[in-house]
Design a protein around this motif. Structure first.
Motif, PDB file in Angstrom:
ATOM      1  N   GLU A 108       0.305  -1.136  -0.456  1.00  0.00           N
ATOM      2  CA  GLU A 108      -0.008   0.105   0.860  1.00  0.00           C
ATOM      3  C   GLU A 108       0.690   1.172  -0.202  1.00  0.00           C
ATOM      4  O   GLU A 108       1.920   1.479   0.529  1.00  0.00           O
ATOM      5  N   ARG A 109      -0.055   2.721  -0.717  1.00  0.00           N
ATOM      6  CA  ARG A 109       0.709   3.957  -0.369  1.00  0.00           C
ATOM      7  C   ARG A 109       2.341   3.899  -0.496  1.00  0.00           C
ATOM      8  O   ARG A 109       2.832   3.888   0.112  1.00  0.00           O
ATOM      9  N   TYR A 132      -1.889  -7.016   8.798  1.00  0.00           N
ATOM     10  CA  TYR A 132      -1.238  -6.351   9.172  1.00  0.00           C
ATOM     11  C   TYR A 132      -0.279  -6.123  10.361  1.00  0.00           C
ATOM     12  O   TYR A 132      -0.516  -5.808  11.158  1.00  0.00           O
ATOM     13  N   ASP A 164       0.947   2.567   8.138  1.00  0.00           N
ATOM     14  CA  ASP A 164       0.539   4.160   6.395  1.00  0.00           C
ATOM     15  C   ASP A 164       2.253   4.952   6.199  1.00  0.00           C
ATOM     16  O   ASP A 164       2.238   5.068   7.520  1.00  0.00           O
ATOM     17  N   GLU A 211      -3.319   8.602  10.184  1.00  0.00           N
ATOM     18  CA  GLU A 211      -2.948   7.688   9.401  1.00  0.00           C
ATOM     19  C   GLU A 211      -2.880   8.303   7.993  1.00  0.00           C
ATOM     20  O   GLU A 211      -3.194  10.173   8.102  1.00  0.00           O
ATOM     21  N   GLY A 231     -10.042   2.117   9.305  1.00  0.00           N
ATOM     22  CA  GLY A 231      -9.811   1.290   8.224  1.00  0.00           C
ATOM     23  C   GLY A 231      -9.908   2.136   6.803  1.00  0.00           C
ATOM     24  O   GLY A 231      -9.504   3.342   6.012  1.00  0.00           O
ATOM     25  N   TRP A 232     -11.091   1.741   5.948  1.00  0.00           N
ATOM     26  CA  TRP A 232     -11.334   2.166   4.915  1.00  0.00           C
ATOM     27  C   TRP A 232     -12.307   3.180   4.823  1.00  0.00           C
ATOM     28  O   TRP A 232     -12.525   4.340   3.762  1.00  0.00           O
ATOM     29  N   GLN A 266      -9.500  10.733   2.418  1.00  0.00           N
ATOM     30  CA  GLN A 266      -8.524  10.283   3.609  1.00  0.00           C
ATOM     31  C   GLN A 266      -7.406  10.986   2.561  1.00  0.00           C
ATOM     32  O   GLN A 266      -7.349  10.483   1.402  1.00  0.00           O
TER      33      GLN A 266
HETATM   34  C1  DGJ Z   1      -6.323   2.369   6.147  1.00  0.00           C
HETATM   35  C2  DGJ Z   1      -5.587   3.001   5.860  1.00  0.00           C
HETATM   36  O1  DGJ Z   1      -4.473   4.350   5.110  1.00  0.00           O
HETATM   37  C3  DGJ Z   1      -5.222   2.164   4.197  1.00  0.00           C
HETATM   38  O2  DGJ Z   1      -4.011   2.901   3.670  1.00  0.00           O
HETATM   39  C4  DGJ Z   1      -5.127   0.501   4.533  1.00  0.00           C
HETATM   40  O3  DGJ Z   1      -3.930   0.385   5.185  1.00  0.00           O
HETATM   41  C5  DGJ Z   1      -7.232   0.745   4.507  1.00  0.00           C
HETATM   42  N1  DGJ Z   1      -6.879   1.573   6.333  1.00  0.00           N
HETATM   43  C6  DGJ Z   1      -6.732  -0.887   5.205  1.00  0.00           C
HETATM   44  O4  DGJ Z   1      -8.432  -1.182   6.606  1.00  0.00           O
END
Ligand code: DGJ
Length: 331
Positions: A108-109, A132, A164, A211, A231-232, A266
């Motif tokens: 991710e990211r 995670y 993150d 995050e 989360g998302w 986000q």
């Molecule tokens: C929040 C994070 O900012 C995302 O990049 C991702 O990791 C999600 N959580 C996963 O639930």
């Protein structure tokens, strides 16, 4: 109408239609929350992304989450643009589970830095397992922004759990990684080593569990943005300020009316566009769609920023005037 005339009319209408699409594509407008087609007509896949500028060209890197991805790979999308609105698809960079994290491994990211000394493009990514718990950064290196990336290693920056990640390059060129550290309930700003292959030094620890960390320096003041850990699901993103990167950092305040949940987005990054009259600071965020990630959208808006205050206005189509540096938001 005879058949010949009919076909001529259809051809003219098609040409007119095509030229109007072309104009739309070059409008320079950024439309928060809309499908954002690249030069191939596909919705841009650069989620949780980061941007660097080399010469006149911006490169946008992010999670490439297309529906037809090979599920054993994770991909990083690379796009280029000169106006931040019209993006050319360059490559999807494949990675295959570099640390044996299992079928549902996570990349991710991704954030890419260009190292002037080594002339290498150094990609940082959040690497994880399905739960995670791996919580590390991975590094991959390439000679070109859209070249072959060789995986180098993974590690915990400063020996700490890292989820993150965000990228910040100060006006003097020094490069930092921002990373969320759950056990300490906060996030770190840490300086990269000269070759960018290590996270060398803690610059600041901010005691807020954020995050999607992003930082910008505007008129001598640093602004840090982040989201809560939901989360998302979107939540009210917040900001703090400091006169030095190392702090002290102020209390956090909302960047938008909290009930909008950051207009369903986000944070991922902030970017400056400087011109003859002004500098626009762009807030870049993701509107995640957890069940159809390939359709996740982008919310990019110019921030109202200055004197220690920062506000994300209601999203509307807008464009940057690259000469003046001013943002023009549609009424
Ligand atoms: C929040 C994070 O900012 C995302 O990049 C991702 O990791 C999600 N959580 C996963 O639930």
């Amino acid at each position: 109408m005879n058949l010949n005339k009919y076909f001529r009319l259809i051809t003219i209408l098609t040409l007119l239609q095509l030229s109007s699409y072309a104009q739309k594509g070059k409008s320079g407008l950024i439309k928060p929350g809309s499908v954002w087609p690249d030069n191939m007509g596909n919705h841009i896949q650069a989620h949780g992304g980061g941007i660097i500028k080399l010469g006149k060209v911006y490169y946008w890197f992010g999670e490439y989450r297309a529906k037809d991805n090979d599920p054993s790979f994770r991909y990083v999308g690379v796009y280029s643009s000169e106006n931040l609105s019209d993006w050319k698809f360059l490559k999807k960079i494949p990675f295959s589970d570099p640390e044996n994290l299992g079928e549902k491994w996570v990349l991710e990211r991704p954030k890419v830095y260009y190292n002037e000394k080594s002339k290498k493009f150094v990609m940082y990514m959040h690497l994880d397992d399905a739960k995670y718990r791996f919580a590390r950064v991975g590094i991959a290196v390439s000679d070109k922004p859209d070249g072959e990336y060789t995986f180098v290693k993974s590690f915990r920056p400063l020996g700490l759990e890292s989820r993150d990640i965000g990228q910040f390059i100060d006006d003097d060129g020094s490069a930092y990684l921002i990373f969320e550290s759950r056990p300490t309930k906060g996030f770190y700003i840490a300086r990269l080593s000269d070759d960018y292959l290590n996270v060398e030094k803690e610059t600041a620890y901010i005691n807020a569990p954020l995050e999607g960390g992003a930082i910008i320096q505007y008129k001598g003041l640093y602004y840090a943005i982040g989201s809560a850990l939901t989360g998302w699901r979107p939540n009210p993103n917040k900001y703090a300020t400091a006169t030095s990167l190392s702090g002290p950092w102020s209390e956090f305040k909302h960047i938008a009316p909290p009930e909008t949940n950051t207009y369903q987005s986000q944070s991922t990054m902030m970017l400056k566009v400087a011109g003859s009259k002004a500098t626009t600071v762009i807030f870049m965020a993701d509107q995640w769609k957890p069940a159809s990630q390939w359709d996740s959208r982008y919310l990019w808006m110019p921030l109202e920023i200055g004197g220690g205050e920062l506000k994300l206005p209601e999203p509307k189509p807008w464009k940057v005037n690259f000469k003046t540096g001013k943002a023009e938001v549609k009424k």
